[in-house]
Design a protein around this motif. Structure first.
Motif, PDB file in Angstrom:
ATOM      1  N   VAL A  31     -34.058   8.851   8.459  1.00 57.67           N
ATOM      2  CA  VAL A  31     -32.649   9.249   8.535  1.00 57.67           C
ATOM      3  C   VAL A  31     -32.326  10.248   7.433  1.00 57.67           C
ATOM      4  CG1 VAL A  31     -30.273   8.402   8.275  1.00 57.67           C
ATOM      5  CG2 VAL A  31     -31.902   7.140   9.699  1.00 57.67           C
ATOM      6  N   ARG A  32     -32.739   9.954   6.209  1.00 55.63           N
ATOM      7  CA  ARG A  32     -32.424  10.847   5.074  1.00 55.63           C
ATOM      8  C   ARG A  32     -33.072  12.212   5.273  1.00 55.63           C
ATOM      9  NH1 ARG A  32     -28.225   9.709   2.284  1.00 55.63           N
ATOM     10  NH2 ARG A  32     -28.991   7.717   1.590  1.00 55.63           N
ATOM     11  N   GLY A  55     -24.581   6.085   8.747  1.00 55.89           N
ATOM     12  CA  GLY A  55     -24.738   5.083   9.789  1.00 55.89           C
ATOM     13  C   GLY A  55     -25.244   5.735  11.054  1.00 55.89           C
ATOM     14  N   ILE A  56     -25.575   4.899  12.009  1.00 56.37           N
ATOM     15  CA  ILE A  56     -25.973   5.373  13.330  1.00 56.37           C
ATOM     16  C   ILE A  56     -25.098   4.642  14.341  1.00 56.37           C
ATOM     17  CG2 ILE A  56     -27.826   5.463  15.042  1.00 56.37           C
ATOM     18  CD1 ILE A  56     -29.801   5.779  12.731  1.00 56.37           C
ATOM     19  N   PHE A  57     -24.321   5.407  15.089  1.00 48.28           N
ATOM     20  CA  PHE A  57     -23.396   4.860  16.084  1.00 48.28           C
ATOM     21  C   PHE A  57     -22.514   3.759  15.491  1.00 48.28           C
ATOM     22  CE2 PHE A  57     -26.725   6.521  19.027  1.00 48.28           C
ATOM     23  CZ  PHE A  57     -25.930   7.468  19.650  1.00 48.28           C
ATOM     24  N   GLY A  58     -21.964   4.008  14.300  1.00 50.66           N
ATOM     25  CA  GLY A  58     -20.997   3.085  13.709  1.00 50.66           C
ATOM     26  C   GLY A  58     -21.579   1.921  12.940  1.00 50.66           C
ATOM     27  N   LYS A  59     -22.890   1.840  12.840  1.00 53.69           N
ATOM     28  CA  LYS A  59     -23.520   0.761  12.080  1.00 53.69           C
ATOM     29  C   LYS A  59     -24.184   1.350  10.849  1.00 53.69           C
ATOM     30  CE  LYS A  59     -24.178  -2.221  15.980  1.00 53.69           C
ATOM     31  NZ  LYS A  59     -24.994  -3.229  16.589  1.00 53.69           N
ATOM     32  N   VAL A  60     -23.831   0.807   9.687  1.00 50.29           N
ATOM     33  CA  VAL A  60     -24.351   1.320   8.424  1.00 50.29           C
ATOM     34  C   VAL A  60     -25.873   1.189   8.389  1.00 50.29           C
ATOM     35  CG1 VAL A  60     -24.369   0.974   5.917  1.00 50.29           C
ATOM     36  CG2 VAL A  60     -22.227   0.814   7.194  1.00 50.29           C
ATOM     37  N   VAL A  61     -26.519   2.247   7.922  1.00 52.83           N
ATOM     38  CA  VAL A  61     -27.967   2.224   7.701  1.00 52.83           C
ATOM     39  C   VAL A  61     -28.176   1.881   6.231  1.00 52.83           C
ATOM     40  CG1 VAL A  61     -30.088   3.588   7.665  1.00 52.83           C
ATOM     41  CG2 VAL A  61     -28.425   3.910   9.506  1.00 52.83           C
ATOM     42  N   VAL A  62     -28.737   0.712   5.982  1.00 56.59           N
ATOM     43  CA  VAL A  62     -28.889   0.217   4.619  1.00 56.59           C
ATOM     44  C   VAL A  62     -29.939   1.004   3.838  1.00 56.59           C
ATOM     45  CG1 VAL A  62     -29.470  -1.805   3.216  1.00 56.59           C
ATOM     46  CG2 VAL A  62     -28.157  -2.086   5.324  1.00 56.59           C
ATOM     47  N   ASP A  63     -31.030   1.370   4.491  1.00 54.52           N
ATOM     48  CA  ASP A  63     -32.113   2.073   3.800  1.00 54.52           C
ATOM     49  C   ASP A  63     -32.495   3.345   4.565  1.00 54.52           C
ATOM     50  OD1 ASP A  63     -34.174   2.822   2.163  1.00 54.52           O
ATOM     51  OD2 ASP A  63     -35.479   1.137   2.679  1.00 54.52           O
ATOM     52  N   PRO A  64     -31.698   4.417   4.405  1.00 56.71           N
ATOM     53  CA  PRO A  64     -31.973   5.646   5.162  1.00 56.71           C
ATOM     54  C   PRO A  64     -33.272   6.336   4.764  1.00 56.71           C
ATOM     55  CG  PRO A  64     -30.132   5.967   3.653  1.00 56.71           C
ATOM     56  CD  PRO A  64     -30.504   4.528   3.584  1.00 56.71           C
ATOM     57  N   VAL A  69     -35.485   7.750  12.685  1.00 56.05           N
ATOM     58  CA  VAL A  69     -34.558   8.097  13.756  1.00 56.05           C
ATOM     59  C   VAL A  69     -35.253   7.924  15.101  1.00 56.05           C
ATOM     60  CG1 VAL A  69     -33.148   9.663  12.381  1.00 56.05           C
ATOM     61  CG2 VAL A  69     -35.111  10.564  13.604  1.00 56.05           C
ATOM     62  N   GLU A  70     -34.433   7.679  16.113  1.00 57.29           N
ATOM     63  CA  GLU A  70     -34.921   7.536  17.475  1.00 57.29           C
ATOM     64  C   GLU A  70     -34.242   8.589  18.339  1.00 57.29           C
ATOM     65  OE1 GLU A  70     -34.296   3.503  18.699  1.00 57.29           O
ATOM     66  OE2 GLU A  70     -35.253   2.711  16.905  1.00 57.29           O
ATOM     67  N   PRO A  71     -34.852   8.955  19.441  1.00 61.46           N
ATOM     68  CA  PRO A  71     -34.237   9.962  20.314  1.00 61.46           C
ATOM     69  C   PRO A  71     -32.804   9.568  20.685  1.00 61.46           C
ATOM     70  CG  PRO A  71     -36.467   9.478  21.049  1.00 61.46           C
ATOM     71  CD  PRO A  71     -36.136   8.479  19.983  1.00 61.46           C
ATOM     72  N   GLY A  72     -31.897  10.526  20.555  1.00 63.33           N
ATOM     73  CA  GLY A  72     -30.509  10.298  20.922  1.00 63.33           C
ATOM     74  C   GLY A  72     -29.646   9.692  19.836  1.00 63.33           C
ATOM     75  N   ASP A  73     -30.217   9.348  18.676  1.00 69.73           N
ATOM     76  CA  ASP A  73     -29.414   8.795  17.580  1.00 69.73           C
ATOM     77  C   ASP A  73     -28.335   9.774  17.148  1.00 69.73           C
ATOM     78  OD1 ASP A  73     -30.681   6.354  17.393  1.00 69.73           O
ATOM     79  OD2 ASP A  73     -31.802   6.824  15.560  1.00 69.73           O
TER      80      ASP A  73
END
Length: 85
Positions: A31-32, A55-64, A69-73
Motif C-alpha cells: 500500500v505504501r 485505508g482501503i474502501f473505508g477500512k483502516v490499513v494498520v500496516d501499509p 494491494v489487490e486488483p481494484g483496491d
C-alpha cells in the motif's frame, strides 16, 4: 518474464479539492509503495506519504508497509478531522 500489473485507485480529499488517480502497479506492491508511485504527492506536496493514515474502501490499513494491494483496491488517504463527529 513480463511482470503482472494490477489496477488500483488512490483517492484524497483536501479541503478545497479532491483527486482520484487510477494507478497501475506490479502485483506484490505494498500500500505504501503504491501511494509513493501514484503521483499524489506531486498534487498535494503537504502530504507526508510515509506517515499519513490510509485505508482501503473505508477500512483502516494498520500496516501499509506490509499490506499488499489487490486488483481494484481503492487506497484512501485520511486527513485529520477538525471536529469529532
Amino acid at each position: 518474464m513480463v511482470e503482472a500489473m494490477i489496477e488500483i485507485e488512490v483517492v484524497y480529499a483536501a479541503i478545497d479539492r479532491q483527486v482520484l488517480l487510477p494507478v497501475r502497479v506490479p502485483a506484490g506492491t505494498t500500500v505504501r509503495a503504491a501511494l509513493l508511485s501514484s503521483g499524489v504527492g506531486q498534487s498535494f506536496p503537504e502530504l507526508d506519504l510515509l506517515q499519513c493514515p490510509v485505508g482501503i474502501f473505508g477500512k483502516v490499513v494498520v500496516d501499509p508497509e506490509s499490506r499488499l494491494v489487490e486488483p481494484g483496491d481503492r487506497i484512501e488517504i485520511y486527513r485529520p478531522l477538525l471536529a469529532d463527529p
